[in-house]
Design a protein around this motif. Sequence first.
Motif, PDB file in Angstrom:
ATOM      1  N   SER A 118       0.837  -1.185   0.000  1.00 22.67           N
ATOM      2  CA  SER A 118       0.000   0.000   0.000  1.00 22.67           C
ATOM      3  C   SER A 118       0.881   1.248   0.000  1.00 22.67           C
ATOM      4  O   SER A 118       1.883   1.289   0.710  1.00 22.67           O
ATOM      5  N   ILE A 119       0.484   2.240  -0.811  1.00 23.91           N
ATOM      6  CA  ILE A 119       1.153   3.529  -0.790  1.00 23.91           C
ATOM      7  C   ILE A 119       0.097   4.614  -0.888  1.00 23.91           C
ATOM      8  O   ILE A 119      -0.975   4.405  -1.462  1.00 23.91           O
ATOM      9  N   ALA A 120       0.394   5.779  -0.301  1.00 27.84           N
ATOM     10  CA  ALA A 120      -0.560   6.885  -0.346  1.00 27.84           C
ATOM     11  C   ALA A 120       0.173   8.199  -0.148  1.00 27.84           C
ATOM     12  O   ALA A 120       0.965   8.337   0.786  1.00 27.84           O
ATOM     13  N   PHE A 121      -0.104   9.147  -1.046  1.00 31.35           N
ATOM     14  CA  PHE A 121       0.394  10.505  -0.847  1.00 31.35           C
ATOM     15  C   PHE A 121      -0.462  11.199   0.201  1.00 31.35           C
ATOM     16  O   PHE A 121      -1.667  10.947   0.305  1.00 31.35           O
ATOM     17  N   HIS A 122       0.164  12.082   0.959  1.00 33.06           N
ATOM     18  CA  HIS A 122      -0.531  12.933   1.927  1.00 33.06           C
ATOM     19  C   HIS A 122      -1.536  13.807   1.168  1.00 33.06           C
ATOM     20  O   HIS A 122      -1.297  14.174   0.019  1.00 33.06           O
ATOM     21  N   PRO A 123      -2.677  14.154   1.774  1.00 32.96           N
ATOM     22  CA  PRO A 123      -3.695  14.922   1.058  1.00 32.96           C
ATOM     23  C   PRO A 123      -3.283  16.341   0.643  1.00 32.96           C
ATOM     24  O   PRO A 123      -3.890  16.909  -0.261  1.00 32.96           O
ATOM     25  N   ASN A 124      -2.253  16.927   1.269  1.00 31.75           N
ATOM     26  CA  ASN A 124      -1.845  18.270   0.835  1.00 31.75           C
ATOM     27  C   ASN A 124      -0.362  18.565   1.014  1.00 31.75           C
ATOM     28  O   ASN A 124       0.035  19.722   1.027  1.00 31.75           O
ATOM     29  N   LYS A 125       0.443  17.528   1.111  1.00 37.31           N
ATOM     30  CA  LYS A 125       1.898  17.688   1.213  1.00 37.31           C
ATOM     31  C   LYS A 125       2.566  16.646   0.328  1.00 37.31           C
ATOM     32  O   LYS A 125       1.985  15.622   0.009  1.00 37.31           O
ATOM     33  N   MET A 126       3.794  16.926  -0.038  1.00 40.80           N
ATOM     34  CA  MET A 126       4.553  15.975  -0.865  1.00 40.80           C
ATOM     35  C   MET A 126       5.231  14.932   0.017  1.00 40.80           C
ATOM     36  O   MET A 126       6.453  14.813   0.084  1.00 40.80           O
ATOM     37  N   VAL A 127       4.399  14.177   0.713  1.00 43.07           N
ATOM     38  CA  VAL A 127       4.865  13.105   1.582  1.00 43.07           C
ATOM     39  C   VAL A 127       4.183  11.817   1.125  1.00 43.07           C
ATOM     40  O   VAL A 127       2.971  11.793   0.918  1.00 43.07           O
ATOM     41  N   LEU A 128       4.972  10.784   0.964  1.00 40.99           N
ATOM     42  CA  LEU A 128       4.456   9.487   0.538  1.00 40.99           C
ATOM     43  C   LEU A 128       4.592   8.494   1.689  1.00 40.99           C
ATOM     44  O   LEU A 128       5.675   8.330   2.250  1.00 40.99           O
ATOM     45  N   ALA A 129       3.490   7.848   2.043  1.00 43.71           N
ATOM     46  CA  ALA A 129       3.516   6.770   3.031  1.00 43.71           C
ATOM     47  C   ALA A 129       3.486   5.454   2.272  1.00 43.71           C
ATOM     48  O   ALA A 129       2.837   5.340   1.230  1.00 43.71           O
ATOM     49  N   PHE A 130       4.199   4.456   2.790  1.00 41.55           N
ATOM     50  CA  PHE A 130       4.229   3.159   2.125  1.00 41.55           C
ATOM     51  C   PHE A 130       4.337   2.037   3.141  1.00 41.55           C
ATOM     52  O   PHE A 130       4.905   2.203   4.216  1.00 41.55           O
ATOM     53  N   ALA A 131       3.742   0.907   2.772  1.00 36.26           N
ATOM     54  CA  ALA A 131       3.804  -0.289   3.612  1.00 36.26           C
ATOM     55  C   ALA A 131       4.132  -1.463   2.715  1.00 36.26           C
ATOM     56  O   ALA A 131       3.687  -1.532   1.570  1.00 36.26           O
ATOM     57  N   GLY A 132       4.918  -2.389   3.262  1.00 28.33           N
ATOM     58  CA  GLY A 132       5.322  -3.514   2.435  1.00 28.33           C
ATOM     59  C   GLY A 132       5.586  -4.776   3.216  1.00 28.33           C
ATOM     60  O   GLY A 132       5.523  -4.806   4.439  1.00 28.33           O
ATOM     61  N   ASP A 133       5.866  -5.822   2.437  1.00 30.88           N
ATOM     62  CA  ASP A 133       6.219  -7.127   2.993  1.00 30.88           C
ATOM     63  C   ASP A 133       7.717  -7.152   3.245  1.00 30.88           C
ATOM     64  O   ASP A 133       8.495  -6.712   2.412  1.00 30.88           O
ATOM     65  N   GLU A 134       8.090  -7.668   4.357  1.00 29.52           N
ATOM     66  CA  GLU A 134       9.493  -7.904   4.666  1.00 29.52           C
ATOM     67  C   GLU A 134       9.602  -9.190   5.455  1.00 29.52           C
ATOM     68  O   GLU A 134       8.632  -9.658   6.036  1.00 29.52           O
ATOM     69  N   LYS A 135      10.775  -9.734   5.466  1.00 30.84           N
ATOM     70  CA  LYS A 135      11.069 -10.896   6.298  1.00 30.84           C
ATOM     71  C   LYS A 135      12.046 -10.437   7.378  1.00 30.84           C
ATOM     72  O   LYS A 135      12.955  -9.646   7.118  1.00 30.84           O
ATOM     73  N   ASN A 136      11.858 -10.940   8.580  1.00 30.85           N
ATOM     74  CA  ASN A 136      12.835 -10.614   9.620  1.00 30.85           C
ATOM     75  C   ASN A 136      14.053 -11.530   9.469  1.00 30.85           C
ATOM     76  O   ASN A 136      14.112 -12.366   8.565  1.00 30.85           O
ATOM     77  N   ARG A 137      14.995 -11.400  10.350  1.00 32.33           N
ATOM     78  CA  ARG A 137      16.238 -12.171  10.215  1.00 32.33           C
ATOM     79  C   ARG A 137      16.032 -13.668  10.360  1.00 32.33           C
ATOM     80  O   ARG A 137      16.897 -14.465  10.003  1.00 32.33           O
ATOM     81  N   HIS A 138      14.861 -14.085  10.853  1.00 34.45           N
ATOM     82  CA  HIS A 138      14.543 -15.504  10.979  1.00 34.45           C
ATOM     83  C   HIS A 138      13.701 -16.011   9.812  1.00 34.45           C
ATOM     84  O   HIS A 138      13.282 -17.171   9.805  1.00 34.45           O
ATOM     85  N   GLY A 139      13.432 -15.131   8.834  1.00 27.91           N
ATOM     86  CA  GLY A 139      12.654 -15.515   7.667  1.00 27.91           C
ATOM     87  C   GLY A 139      11.147 -15.463   7.863  1.00 27.91           C
ATOM     88  O   GLY A 139      10.398 -15.902   7.004  1.00 27.91           O
ATOM     89  N   HIS A 140      10.702 -14.907   8.992  1.00 25.60           N
ATOM     90  CA  HIS A 140       9.269 -14.783   9.249  1.00 25.60           C
ATOM     91  C   HIS A 140       8.749 -13.467   8.680  1.00 25.60           C
ATOM     92  O   HIS A 140       9.474 -12.475   8.623  1.00 25.60           O
TER      93      HIS A 140
END
Length: 188
Positions: free
Chosen positions: A151-173
Amino acid sequence: DDTISFLDVRTWKITKSMSFKYEVNEITWNPTGELFLMTTGLGTVEVIDLESHRCLLSVPTNTGSVYCINFDRSGRYFAVGGADALVGIFDACEFACLRTFDRSESPVRTLSLSFDGTFIASGSEEHTLDISHVETGEMVHQIQGKGASNSIAFHPNKMVLAFAGDEKNRHGHDEGSVGLFLLPQMAP
């Protein structure tokens, strides 16, 4: 069958349901709330009349499933991304494709137009987010991530981008991530 249901939040009851014999991926209204659109597994964006449940317009946008859709705040453009790894910019009045971006090599899962409609950010199953100028298609920045973008979304009135993603921790979870990116001052 895929079903879209509308819920009255005052009573928590479903007020309307629509079933489709094909894959429905994302739904949205245009900025004025006059049009209801959905992306499909047929490679189209469907404009739906909510009273009759009929498709008013079917717009071919991608060669495979369309996963995401986003309008700029002015209602001038909408953007779509899909399984064919393309991002398309469409005129929101004529429903005509204005340009496509083909920098991704994997399905585009999420996208967002900036509050002023100048920039588009897109995320795919690759580990990068692409930020491009809507008018020229020129890439203005790339954000390196550690996993696929959800998921990504620009702020409604600023040049700021929020993002969320998949990652694995150091144990592969599985371990998700959330980030913010402030776009540097750029001339359009």
